[in-house]
Design an enzyme around this catalytic site. Sequence first.
Site, PDB file in Angstrom:
ATOM      1  N   GLU A   7      84.049  -1.561  61.865  1.00  0.00           N
ATOM      2  CA  GLU A   7      83.895  -2.477  60.723  1.00  0.00           C
ATOM      3  C   GLU A   7      83.432  -1.608  59.571  1.00  0.00           C
ATOM      4  O   GLU A   7      82.292  -1.159  59.540  1.00  0.00           O
ATOM      5  CB  GLU A   7      82.891  -3.587  61.067  1.00  0.00           C
ATOM      6  CG  GLU A   7      82.809  -4.682  60.012  1.00  0.00           C
ATOM      7  CD  GLU A   7      81.684  -4.433  59.016  1.00  0.00           C
ATOM      8  OE1 GLU A   7      82.009  -3.961  57.901  1.00  0.00           O
ATOM      9  OE2 GLU A   7      80.528  -4.707  59.336  1.00  0.00           O
ATOM     10  N   CYS A  26      78.604  -4.891  53.029  1.00  0.00           N
ATOM     11  CA  CYS A  26      80.003  -4.559  53.285  1.00  0.00           C
ATOM     12  C   CYS A  26      80.938  -5.654  52.808  1.00  0.00           C
ATOM     13  O   CYS A  26      82.139  -5.428  52.669  1.00  0.00           O
ATOM     14  CB  CYS A  26      80.211  -4.279  54.774  1.00  0.00           C
ATOM     15  SG  CYS A  26      79.734  -5.653  55.849  1.00  0.00           S
TER      16      CYS A  26
END
Length: 676
Positions: free
Chosen positions: A258, A297
Amino acid sequence: MTIREVASFAAGEWVAPGQGARDIASAVTGEVIASAGNSALDAQAMLDHARGTGGPALRKLTFHDRARMLKALAQYLDRHKQVLYDLSFDTGATQADHLIDIDGGIGTLFVFASKGRREMPDGHVYLDGEVEQLSRGGTFLGQHVCTPLQGVGVHINAYNFPVWGMLEKLAPTILAGVPAIVKPATSTCYVTEACVRLMLEADILPAGAVQLVAGGLGDMLDRLTCQDVVSFTGSAETALKLRSAPHILENSVRFVAEQDSLNASVLGPDVDPDSPEFDLFVKEVCREMTAKAGQKCTAIRRIIAPEDRVEAVIEAVSARLGKTTIGDPRKETTRMGALVSASQKRDVLDKVAVLEREAERVHGDPEDFTVDGADAGKGAFLPPMLFHCADPDRARRIHDTEAFGPVSTVMGYRDLDHAMALANRGEGSLVTSVITHDGDVARQAVLGAGAYHGRIYLNDRTSMKESTGHGSPLPHMVHGGPGRAGGGEELGGVRGVTHYMQRTAVQGSPDHLAAIAGQWVPGAAEVTGPAHPFTRRFGELSIGETLHTEAREVTLADIEHFAEFTGDTFYAHMDAKAAERNPFFPGRVAHGYLLISFAAGLFVEPAEGPVLANTGLDNLRFMKPVEPGDSVKVRLTVKKKTPRTEDYGEVRWHVTMTNQDDERVAEYDLLTMNAY
């Protein structure tokens, strides 16, 4: 000032910092507050402890046992989270940021605990999909099953979420029955260590279920096997280096990445500056730029608006950002704290210099801003910075350069296709949001951008009060994305659990599948109980216990009475000629729900007993019409049992109704709650 020694928890022992230890500075003051790392950690001993002690102990437990552990762990952390709040201020996070990281992580534990109890069996095998009939007579069947991997989950986490980043990976891993070795980013590992200490203090997890590496992993990744999983969160550069290591490739070690991405938010073409959606858009952008000082993120890096509304967006976003108080995160008036470290601040400024080649800074000066209650020169503080790119089609770096801080760029689009093309220029993101009140715009956005984004967040005046926000990954939904975002996924409810399990195709007889699954399969052996099953308590019932009822004739009078009583006078039940013209019916037929009612009348035991409630029907199908004069009978079988509370459990009964020729006319699952 006392320097905190951040220890690793390896093979059941706390190991203090040693050779290769690194100093950690406060993001607020710049002073050294902690030391972490020990290159002498025995990686093989940690792996052996996880595989030989933690894994077997977890696999002995059922999914429900492990779910109960997660819930107890969440409750314990929730009672002791203040210590985590107190430590986290030195990461630059405000109290509002703590709610995202610490409370968000605890909430994730609660969600997986609930899903484990409600969506997974109280057993050791998870069924993936329905039984596949592989033979004409039904004596040879297939079933996909998931069982825990017999290795370890190695979790490499980012610095921005020292608690949530650990717990969002740990929850599905433990629920799957796999032990974990957690390696947080060194710059904030002191918060993660405190959380691990709390978990161990709670004495809920079995030995070997969780270990902690504060510092580097050494050669641990070179010792993994096909039974292990690496779950990585961080930069694309580091992910590429780790996942392409020869040992990882040669052994087909599962690698879930990720990565940071160039997420976007699109203002719909239907949204005017005086609409509630416009205000919502501005609030979402500003929140994502300032929460965790933009170190998320999922933060919005590209703001995509209709060309004729770019000026209004810049003006509104700048005005709102101008009200953001930057300062010591411990102060209640602070709305944005510091970046995590001086090195991160330098990295953001380097990336800002790249963006300035293609975009103009229209708000925020890193050389001239005010910090409340702290020294801007010593702490890792930056102001929110907004840029405008006048030609996003010719630009390249605004679509591939992420300044991982309070930085975002506004750009204009001509039409919706152009907007989606710009969003997709990021080559894969974790999330893109579209703020619109037009359903057609939402549909076109999903079709145009879905392939490039792990999540598409739609919001408008209808959902804005209850929505969780552009930047909030939820444990119920998949978190991840294609391309630049890493190509992997996390969370997603039970989907996240299966990342730590092996899906296996099992083929065999109905009895084989029933024994493996812990639930009855049509065709498997039936058991005759000592009494009517409705008179027997949850714990007394056996899987496969079956009741066969007497037959009942269905008359024309029954059909007409049911039609009159319910008001269901559909022509197939009342008009013979019309029914005969219907290709599905030979003439007048019984109502399907009349048959279900007759089924209950045939198998129900009316006296008070352990059956507390009928909570519903699943998978109801009508297979053959029943005409007046036909007779029906029922087979009622205990298919599955699931504990729910200390007082009762759910029994799933398989109900098959057949006619006088033993042809199936209806089939369904009946759900009841039965007392223990």
